[in-house]
Motif scaffolding. Structure first.
Motif, PDB file in Angstrom:
ATOM      1  N   LEU A  26       1.239  -1.104   0.302  1.00 52.79           N
ATOM      2  CA  LEU A  26       0.446   0.099  -0.035  1.00 52.79           C
ATOM      3  C   LEU A  26       1.197   1.433   0.040  1.00 52.79           C
ATOM      4  O   LEU A  26       0.605   2.500  -0.807  1.00 52.79           O
ATOM      5  CB  LEU A  26      -0.955  -0.277   1.216  1.00 52.79           C
ATOM      6  N   LYS A  72       2.722   1.162  -3.321  1.00 53.59           N
ATOM      7  CA  LYS A  72       1.012   1.596  -4.663  1.00 53.59           C
ATOM      8  C   LYS A  72       1.062   3.748  -4.255  1.00 53.59           C
ATOM      9  O   LYS A  72       1.157   3.883  -5.018  1.00 53.59           O
ATOM     10  CB  LYS A  72      -0.152   0.841  -4.076  1.00 53.59           C
ATOM     11  N   ASN A  89       1.755   6.854  -6.873  1.00 49.30           N
ATOM     12  CA  ASN A  89       0.321   6.789  -7.732  1.00 49.30           C
ATOM     13  C   ASN A  89       1.172   8.380  -6.947  1.00 49.30           C
ATOM     14  O   ASN A  89       0.417   9.225  -8.124  1.00 49.30           O
ATOM     15  CB  ASN A  89      -0.324   6.683  -6.710  1.00 49.30           C
ATOM     16  N   THR A 128       1.822   2.568 -14.412  1.00 48.76           N
ATOM     17  CA  THR A 128       0.000   1.951 -14.781  1.00 48.76           C
ATOM     18  C   THR A 128       0.089   0.676 -14.204  1.00 48.76           C
ATOM     19  O   THR A 128      -0.722  -0.092 -13.369  1.00 48.76           O
ATOM     20  CB  THR A 128      -1.181   2.869 -15.755  1.00 48.76           C
ATOM     21  N   LEU A 173       1.003  -0.050 -11.158  1.00 47.89           N
ATOM     22  CA  LEU A 173       0.269   0.518 -10.000  1.00 47.89           C
ATOM     23  C   LEU A 173      -1.314  -1.252 -10.519  1.00 47.89           C
ATOM     24  O   LEU A 173      -1.814  -1.412  -9.956  1.00 47.89           O
ATOM     25  CB  LEU A 173      -0.785   1.560 -10.103  1.00 47.89           C
ATOM     26  N   ALA A 174      -1.028  -1.708 -11.228  1.00 46.79           N
ATOM     27  CA  ALA A 174      -2.494  -2.945 -12.119  1.00 46.79           C
ATOM     28  C   ALA A 174      -1.673  -3.890 -11.407  1.00 46.79           C
ATOM     29  O   ALA A 174      -2.294  -4.809 -10.636  1.00 46.79           O
ATOM     30  CB  ALA A 174      -2.671  -3.042 -12.878  1.00 46.79           C
ATOM     31  N   GLU A 228      -2.101  -3.475  -7.762  1.00 41.47           N
ATOM     32  CA  GLU A 228      -4.006  -3.994  -6.740  1.00 41.47           C
ATOM     33  C   GLU A 228      -4.075  -4.884  -7.147  1.00 41.47           C
ATOM     34  O   GLU A 228      -4.622  -5.653  -6.194  1.00 41.47           O
ATOM     35  CB  GLU A 228      -4.504  -2.957  -8.493  1.00 41.47           C
ATOM     36  N   LEU A 229      -4.019  -5.836  -8.319  1.00 40.68           N
ATOM     37  CA  LEU A 229      -4.031  -7.784  -7.923  1.00 40.68           C
ATOM     38  C   LEU A 229      -2.977  -8.366  -7.105  1.00 40.68           C
ATOM     39  O   LEU A 229      -3.630  -9.099  -6.221  1.00 40.68           O
ATOM     40  CB  LEU A 229      -2.922  -8.095  -9.505  1.00 40.68           C
ATOM     41  N   ILE A 270      -2.533  -6.447  -4.219  1.00 40.11           N
ATOM     42  CA  ILE A 270      -3.082  -6.191  -3.140  1.00 40.11           C
ATOM     43  C   ILE A 270      -4.090  -7.126  -2.476  1.00 40.11           C
ATOM     44  O   ILE A 270      -4.938  -7.467  -1.787  1.00 40.11           O
ATOM     45  CB  ILE A 270      -3.878  -4.682  -3.048  1.00 40.11           C
ATOM     46  N   GLU A 271      -5.354  -6.976  -3.475  1.00 42.99           N
ATOM     47  CA  GLU A 271      -6.524  -7.676  -3.945  1.00 42.99           C
ATOM     48  C   GLU A 271      -6.643  -9.666  -3.520  1.00 42.99           C
ATOM     49  O   GLU A 271      -6.923  -9.820  -2.164  1.00 42.99           O
ATOM     50  CB  GLU A 271      -7.415  -7.732  -4.814  1.00 42.99           C
ATOM     51  N   GLN A 330      -5.756  -9.667   0.695  1.00 45.63           N
ATOM     52  CA  GLN A 330      -6.312  -9.514   1.471  1.00 45.63           C
ATOM     53  C   GLN A 330      -7.593 -10.302   1.126  1.00 45.63           C
ATOM     54  O   GLN A 330      -8.389 -10.719   2.487  1.00 45.63           O
ATOM     55  CB  GLN A 330      -7.593  -7.844   0.613  1.00 45.63           C
TER      56      GLN A 330
END
Length: 411
Positions: free
Chosen positions: A153, A156, A160, A232, A235-236, A239-240, A242-243, A246
C-alpha cells in the motif's frame, strides 16, 4: 280400624314391654305403659337392623352387598379402632398414589426436555466444521500478509504520487506546446496583424527556435507518457497483489471466526451435556422414589388386606357350616370389598329352603354374640325344614298341617 302389637324383651337384665298401636291415622308407642318416641326407643334398645335381620331370616341375604358388609363390621367390638386403621391405610395409599402420579408426570416432562436436548446435539453435530487448523499458524500468516499488504500500500501510494507528477508535467507540456503552436500561425511574408508591418528577419530566427523547442517538448512528453504507462502497469500488478493479499487475510480471519464459533458451540455443547446429565439424574431420582413409593403402597395394601382378613376371620370364627365372604382377592393379590354367604361351600342363592334357614340361624348367632342381645327368630314353613338344631333364643314358628284349623300355641 285399629291394630296393636305388644312384645316383651329382656335387655341388660331388665324387662321391657313395648306396645305399638295404630288407631286410624294415629300411632302410639308405649314403653312399660309410658308413651315414648321411636327415637327414644332406638337409643334405649339400639339399632333395629339386628332385630329385623335376626327375626326375618330372608331379609339379610337380600341386602345390598355394601349394606350387609358394613352392618356386620359395625357389630365388631373394636369397630372404631378398625375404622381408624382402615381410614389411615386408605388415606396413606391414596396419598402415595397421588405422589406416584405426580412423579410420573415429572418424568414425562423431563423426557420431553431430554428429547429437545438430543435434537440440539444433532443440530450441533451437523453444523460443526470438522477440519482442524493450527490457529497460531493461521494468525502468523495473517500477520505476515498484513505486513506485506502494508508495504504494498505504501508502494502504491508512492507510485500514485509519481504518476500524478508525470500527469502534471504532461499537462504543463501540453499548455506550453499549445502556446508555441500560435507562433506558427504567422508567416514571414505576412504583416503583423496588429501593426501591419512586415515581420522582421529576427522573427524567423525566433520561429526556428520555437519549432526546435516544440520538438523537444514532444520528445519529453513521449518520455513522460511512457513512464506513466509503465507506472500504470506496475500499479495494476500492485492492485492484483493487494487484492490477493486481502482475500487471503479474509480467508484466514474467517477460519479464526469459525474456530471461535466451534469453541462456542463446544462450550454450549458441554453445558447441554451437563444439563442432560442433570435431567437424567432427576429422572433416575424420581424413578427411585416411585420404586420406594410402590413398595410403600404394596406394604400398606398388605396391611389393609391383613385388617380385612382379620375382620372376616373374627366374624367367621363363630360359624360352623356357614362362611361369610366380606372381601375377595384379585389376581394381583389385593382384596376388594365383597359380600357372599356360603353354606357348606355352596352359594346362598342355590340353597334349599331348609339349608337357607339353617344357614341364617347360624348367622343370627353372630348378631346375638356381638350385640349381647338375644333376638328372637321367626321360622316360616317349619314343616319344610329338616335336621334343625334349635338356637338358644326365642323362636316363632309357622307351619301348615292339612285339615287342621288355625292355632296359636307356645311352649
Amino acid at each position: 280400624k285399629s291394630l296393636s302389637v305388644k312384645i316383651v324383651v329382656q335387655l341388660n337384665n331388665a324387662t321391657l314391654e313395648i306396645e305399638r298401636s295404630i288407631n286410624g291415622n294415629k300411632e302410639t308407642l308405649l314403653l312399660n305403659k309410658n308413651t315414648t318416641t321411636q327415637k327414644q326407643l332406638s337409643r334405649l334398645i339400639g339399632d333395629h337392623s339386628a332385630f329385623i335381620y335376626s327375626f326375618f331370616s330372608d331379609v339379610f341375604p337380600e341386602q345390598e352387598k355394601k349394606t350387609a358388609r358394613e352392618f356386620l363390621i359395625s357389630l365388631l367390638p373394636n369397630k372404631n379402632e378398625v375404622d381408624v386403621t382402615i381410614a389411615h391405610l386408605e388415606a396413606k395409599i391414596k396419598s402415595l398414589l397421588a405422589q406416584e402420579k405426580k412423579l410420573k408426570q415429572n418424568i414425562t416432562y423431563y423426557y420431553g426436555q431430554l428429547n429437545l436436548l438430543e435434537n440440539e446435539f444433532t443440530a450441533f453435530s451437523d453444523s460443526m466444521y470438522n477440519k482442524s487448523y493450527d490457529m497460531s499458524k493461521v494468525e502468523a500468516e495473517i500477520s505476515n500478509y498484513e505486513h506485506h499488504l502494508k508495504t504494498l500500500l505504501k508502494s502504491k501510494e508512492k507510485l500514485n504520487i509519481v504518476r500524478t507528477s508525470f500527469e502534471k508535467q504532461i499537462q504543463e507540456i501540453d499548455v506550453r506546446y499549445e502556446h508555441m503552436q500560435k507562433y506558427n500561425e504567422l508567416k514571414v511574408t505576412e504583416p503583423c496583424p496588429f501593426c501591419k508591418q512586415p515581420l522582421a528577419r529576427e522573427y524567423l530566427s525566433l520561429l526556428n527556435e520555437n519549432n526546435l523547442s516544440k520538438k523537444m517538448l514532444l520528445a519529453r512528453k513521449d518520455q513522460l507518457e511512457q513512464k506513466e504507462r509503465e507506472l500504470t502497469g506496475q500499479l495494476a500488478e500492485l492492485e492484483l497483489e493487494i487484492e490477493r493479499l486481502q482475500v487471503e487475510i479474509q480467508k484466514r480471519k474467517g477460519l479464526i471466526d469459525q474456530h471461535k464459533m466451534i469453541e462456542n458451540q463446544q462450550t454450549l455443547q458441554k453445558k447441554l451435556q451437563q444439563k442432560k446429565s442433570e435431567i437424567v439424574e432427576s429422572i433416575q431420582k424420581r424413578e427411585l422414589l416411585i420404586k420406594n413409593i410402590k413398595s410403600e403402597i404394596k406394604l400398606a395394601k398388605h396391611q389393609l388386606a391383613h385388617v380385612f382378613e382379620s375382620i372376616q376371620d373374627t366374624i367367621n370364627e363363630k360359624l360352623t357350616n356357614t362362611k361369610i365372604v366380606l372381601f375377595k382377592q384379585l389376581k394381583n393379590g389385593e382384596l376388594r370389598p365383597d359380600f357372599q354367604i356360603l353354606y357348606n361351600d355352596k352359594p346362598y342363592r342355590i340353597l334349599s329352603y331348609s339349608e337357607k334357614m339353617r344357614c341364617m340361624i347360624e348367622i343370627s348367632s353372630i348378631f346375638r354374640h356381638f350385640t349381647n342381645v338375644t333376638y328372637p327368630i321367626f321360622i316360616d314353613n317349619l314343616e319344610s325344614i329338616t335336621h334343625l338344631n334349635p338356637p338358644a333364643t326365642q323362636i316363632f314358628t309357622a307351619s301348615v298341617k292339612k285339615m287342621a284349623p288355625l292355632q296359636l300355641y307356645s311352649k
